[in-house]
Scaffold this active site. Structure first.
Site, PDB file in Angstrom:
ATOM      1  N   CYS A  76       0.773  -1.275   0.019  1.00 42.33           N
ATOM      2  CA  CYS A  76       0.261   0.005  -0.135  1.00 42.33           C
ATOM      3  C   CYS A  76       0.686   1.249   0.091  1.00 42.33           C
ATOM      4  O   CYS A  76       0.244   2.424  -0.144  1.00 42.33           O
ATOM      5  CB  CYS A  76      -0.720   0.004   1.262  1.00 42.33           C
ATOM      6  SG  CYS A  76      -2.025  -1.556   1.400  1.00 42.33           S
ATOM      7  N   HIS A 115      -2.494   8.106   5.794  1.00 48.03           N
ATOM      8  CA  HIS A 115      -2.798   6.829   5.534  1.00 48.03           C
ATOM      9  C   HIS A 115      -4.186   6.307   6.159  1.00 48.03           C
ATOM     10  O   HIS A 115      -4.723   5.748   5.622  1.00 48.03           O
ATOM     11  CB  HIS A 115      -1.539   6.068   5.927  1.00 48.03           C
ATOM     12  CG  HIS A 115      -1.676   4.478   5.511  1.00 48.03           C
ATOM     13  ND1 HIS A 115      -1.763   4.374   4.180  1.00 48.03           N
ATOM     14  CD2 HIS A 115      -1.782   3.266   6.043  1.00 48.03           C
ATOM     15  CE1 HIS A 115      -1.758   3.082   3.735  1.00 48.03           C
ATOM     16  NE2 HIS A 115      -1.742   2.349   5.010  1.00 48.03           N
ATOM     17  N   GLU A 121      -0.189   5.793  13.639  1.00 47.11           N
ATOM     18  CA  GLU A 121       0.243   6.898  12.658  1.00 47.11           C
ATOM     19  C   GLU A 121       0.068   8.454  13.611  1.00 47.11           C
ATOM     20  O   GLU A 121       0.760   9.040  13.425  1.00 47.11           O
ATOM     21  CB  GLU A 121      -0.432   6.958  11.604  1.00 47.11           C
ATOM     22  CG  GLU A 121      -0.588   8.046  10.483  1.00 47.11           C
ATOM     23  CD  GLU A 121      -1.070   7.898   9.427  1.00 47.11           C
ATOM     24  OE1 GLU A 121      -0.773   8.406   8.212  1.00 47.11           O
ATOM     25  OE2 GLU A 121      -2.301   7.364   9.256  1.00 47.11           O
ATOM     26  N   LYS A 141      -9.665   7.708   2.505  1.00 43.14           N
ATOM     27  CA  LYS A 141      -9.964   6.395   2.532  1.00 43.14           C
ATOM     28  C   LYS A 141     -11.460   6.233   3.062  1.00 43.14           C
ATOM     29  O   LYS A 141     -12.161   5.387   2.922  1.00 43.14           O
ATOM     30  CB  LYS A 141      -9.151   5.478   3.098  1.00 43.14           C
ATOM     31  CG  LYS A 141      -7.800   5.179   2.447  1.00 43.14           C
ATOM     32  CD  LYS A 141      -6.874   4.219   3.102  1.00 43.14           C
ATOM     33  CE  LYS A 141      -5.374   4.018   2.477  1.00 43.14           C
ATOM     34  NZ  LYS A 141      -4.578   5.180   2.819  1.00 43.14           N
ATOM     35  N   HIS A 148      -9.564   1.730   0.788  1.00 42.62           N
ATOM     36  CA  HIS A 148      -8.180   1.532   0.474  1.00 42.62           C
ATOM     37  C   HIS A 148      -7.878   1.108  -0.958  1.00 42.62           C
ATOM     38  O   HIS A 148      -8.124  -0.198  -1.119  1.00 42.62           O
ATOM     39  CB  HIS A 148      -7.733   0.696   1.475  1.00 42.62           C
ATOM     40  CG  HIS A 148      -6.415   0.688   1.699  1.00 42.62           C
ATOM     41  ND1 HIS A 148      -5.385   1.150   1.049  1.00 42.62           N
ATOM     42  CD2 HIS A 148      -5.568  -0.086   2.883  1.00 42.62           C
ATOM     43  CE1 HIS A 148      -4.130   1.081   1.403  1.00 42.62           C
ATOM     44  NE2 HIS A 148      -4.054   0.294   2.528  1.00 42.62           N
ATOM     45  N   PHE A 151       2.097  -3.255   4.099  1.00 38.33           N
ATOM     46  CA  PHE A 151       2.234  -4.645   4.593  1.00 38.33           C
ATOM     47  C   PHE A 151       3.764  -4.683   4.214  1.00 38.33           C
ATOM     48  O   PHE A 151       4.430  -4.474   3.210  1.00 38.33           O
ATOM     49  CB  PHE A 151       1.733  -5.674   4.022  1.00 38.33           C
ATOM     50  CG  PHE A 151       0.456  -5.751   4.635  1.00 38.33           C
ATOM     51  CD1 PHE A 151      -0.261  -5.105   5.451  1.00 38.33           C
ATOM     52  CD2 PHE A 151      -0.565  -6.940   3.890  1.00 38.33           C
ATOM     53  CE1 PHE A 151      -1.568  -5.244   6.028  1.00 38.33           C
ATOM     54  CE2 PHE A 151      -1.695  -7.260   4.718  1.00 38.33           C
ATOM     55  CZ  PHE A 151      -2.215  -6.389   5.410  1.00 38.33           C
TER      56      PHE A 151
END
Length: 490
Positions: free
Chosen positions: A241, A381, A392, A412, A417, A476
């Protein structure tokens, strides 16, 4: 999990450790391991930063008053500007239409009908409908291509058109100076799944010769270059991502090093199909709000229970200021810098102390020649996962000591996402915030986490003049990436 206490930037943190004989104090962190999320709701993570004040105004946001503002790049050969944008999204392929939907706080999340998802425990996502590649891809290729590459080609060509670099113009230029760098987290996953199904059910002789070419992750950049004749740097980056932001950082470096004048760069993804959806369900990463899909993506809300899958493509035309000036291009915004780091921690969970993210933000500001005080907007994010959202925020607080004038929002919350495409779509949202002076809301903010003390632009858009904005993307594998944008000032 534990989190390093304090809100100091990375340099100050290291000094603090040194002064205390290497000892680090820790405080409790609210993150959960993957297996612990089975019984919990878990949202996504995102961030963007931007400021509204003119250069002469003092912005109270981050660093201590004793920190001198670094110097920004002055060389027009090394300054990188944005001259075009193109996208494919759940809100269509028009940039203004896309951002207007975001400003209205409209959710693009709906029940999946591309395939029969009735037996899946998650049956919704940010599925793109009514997509047309007419005028961009010829009929035969259109029928063969995986959607991942169809989205890439359309978004890429729209970005070139937006930059006044249509085919007739390109044909008059030195195309070895124009490169393409569009990445994907998962590549042509439909083409791959179809090929495997043919192999299992009918044998290898029934596998299409397009199986490998249309599955591998580099094919977006390759096909776009082949279609337009671009011969500059060309490859793909795949960091889950965080992919699109990694591509922006690399493309800017090609320009700064004199290896290209123009780069067509971003991310693309089309993973809303059975194995894509099923895979993320198996990871226990998705929201299960089947009865209310439009309310499912809820970053920083206490009732979040996972992210919502999205798809699409977001592409920028990045260009040296010298090149843009010579050809009289319209300059939309400036890319000031970016950075990438690794959490060195876990395949899917963020570090509890946020060190990988906070150091990435600090490094991006250093690369951009920007002090923390100058940043007043973060496109986060913020995926809506339980651990990621708070990690975050913790990282942001470490870098930006005073967040009173800082605003952050989560794209998002409305489009889901986009995985490898997320950074591309969010970069466009960040740049539109800069050019319009309006921040889109973070929707579904009904019960905000107490530790989130930064203005998340809840539910309703806000007027905000962006001075400097950052856009965060994490993937990831512990891949962190942050890019920095600002209004262009000659």
């Amino acid at each position: 999990m534990a989190s390093i206490a304090g809100t100091c930037p990375l340099g100050a943190l290291l000094r603090n450790i040194s002064e205390n004989n290497g000892k680090i104090s820790v405080v409790h962190y609210e993150g959960l391991r993957l297996q612990q999320r089975l019984q919990m709701h878990s949202p996504s993570h995102y961030i963007s930063a931007s400021s509204s004040a003119p250069r002469c105004r003092t912005i109270k946001v981050m660093a201590s008053p004793t920190v001198a503002a670094p110097k920004r790049e002055k060389d027009p050969k090394k300054r990188v500007v944005i001259t075009g944008m193109g996208l494919v999204s759940v809100f269509g392929s028009d940039i203004d239409g896309f951002y207007n939907k975001l400003l209205e706080g409209e959710s693009g999340i709906s029940l999946i009908d591309r395939f029969d998802a009735s037996n899946f425990p998650v049956r919704f996502g940010g599925q793109i409908r009514d997509f047309s590649s007419e005028g961009y891809i010829d009929g035969m290729n259109d029928r063969r291509l995986d959607d991942c590459w169809r989205y890439c080609i359309v978004a890429g060509k729209r970005a070139l058109d937006d930059a006044n670099l249509g085919q007739q113009v390109l044909d008059t230029m030195d195309k070895t100076r124009v490169g393409v760098l569009v990445g994907s987290g998962m590549g042509g996953i439909t083409a791959f799944s179809t090929g495997v199904e043919a192999l299992v059910q009918k044998g290898y002789k029934k596998i299409t010769p397009f199986f490998i070419p249309y599955s591998i992750t580099n094919m977006g950049s390759a096909l776009l270059a082949i279609d337009t004749g671009l011969m500059g740097p060309n490859y793909s980056i795949s960091t889950a991502c965080a992919t699109a932001n990694y591509c922006f950082c690399s493309a800017a470096n090609h320009i700064r090093k004199g290896e290209a004048d123009i780069m067509v760069v971003g991310g693309t993804e089309a993973a809303i199909m059975p194995s894509g959806l099923g895979g993320f369900i198996a990871c226990r990463a998705l929201s299960h709000r089947n009865e209310g899909p439009k309310k499912a993506s809820r970053p920083w809300d206490k009732d979040r229970d996972g992210f919502v899958m999205g798809e699409g493509s977001g592409v920028l035309v990045m260009e040296s200021l010298e090149s843009a000036t010579k050809r009289g291009a319209r300059i939309i915004a400036e890319y000031l810098g970016g950075a990438i780091t690794c959490d060195d921690h876990h395949m899917t969970d963020p570090r509890a102390d946020g060190l990988g993210v906070s150091s990435c933000i600090s490094k991006s500001l250093e690369d951009a020649g920007v002090s923390p005080e100058e940043v007043n907007y973060v496109n986060a994010h913020a995926t809506s996962t339980l651990a990621g959202d708070l990690a975050e925020v913790n990282a942001i607080k470490k870098v930006f000591k005073d967040t009173s004038e800082l605003k952050m929002n989560a794209t998002k919350s409305m489009i889901g996402h986009g995985l490898g495409a997320a950074g591309g779509l969010e970069a466009i949202a960040t740049i539109k915030a800069i050019t319009t002076g309006w921040l889109h809301p973070t929707i579904n903010q009904d019960n905000l986490e107490a530790s989130v003390t930064i203005d998340t632009v809840p539910n309703v858009k806000k007027k905000h003049e962006v001075n400097v904005g950052i856009s965060n993307s994490f993937g990831f594998g512990g891949h962190n990436s942050v890019v920095v944008f600002a209004p262009f000032r000659p």
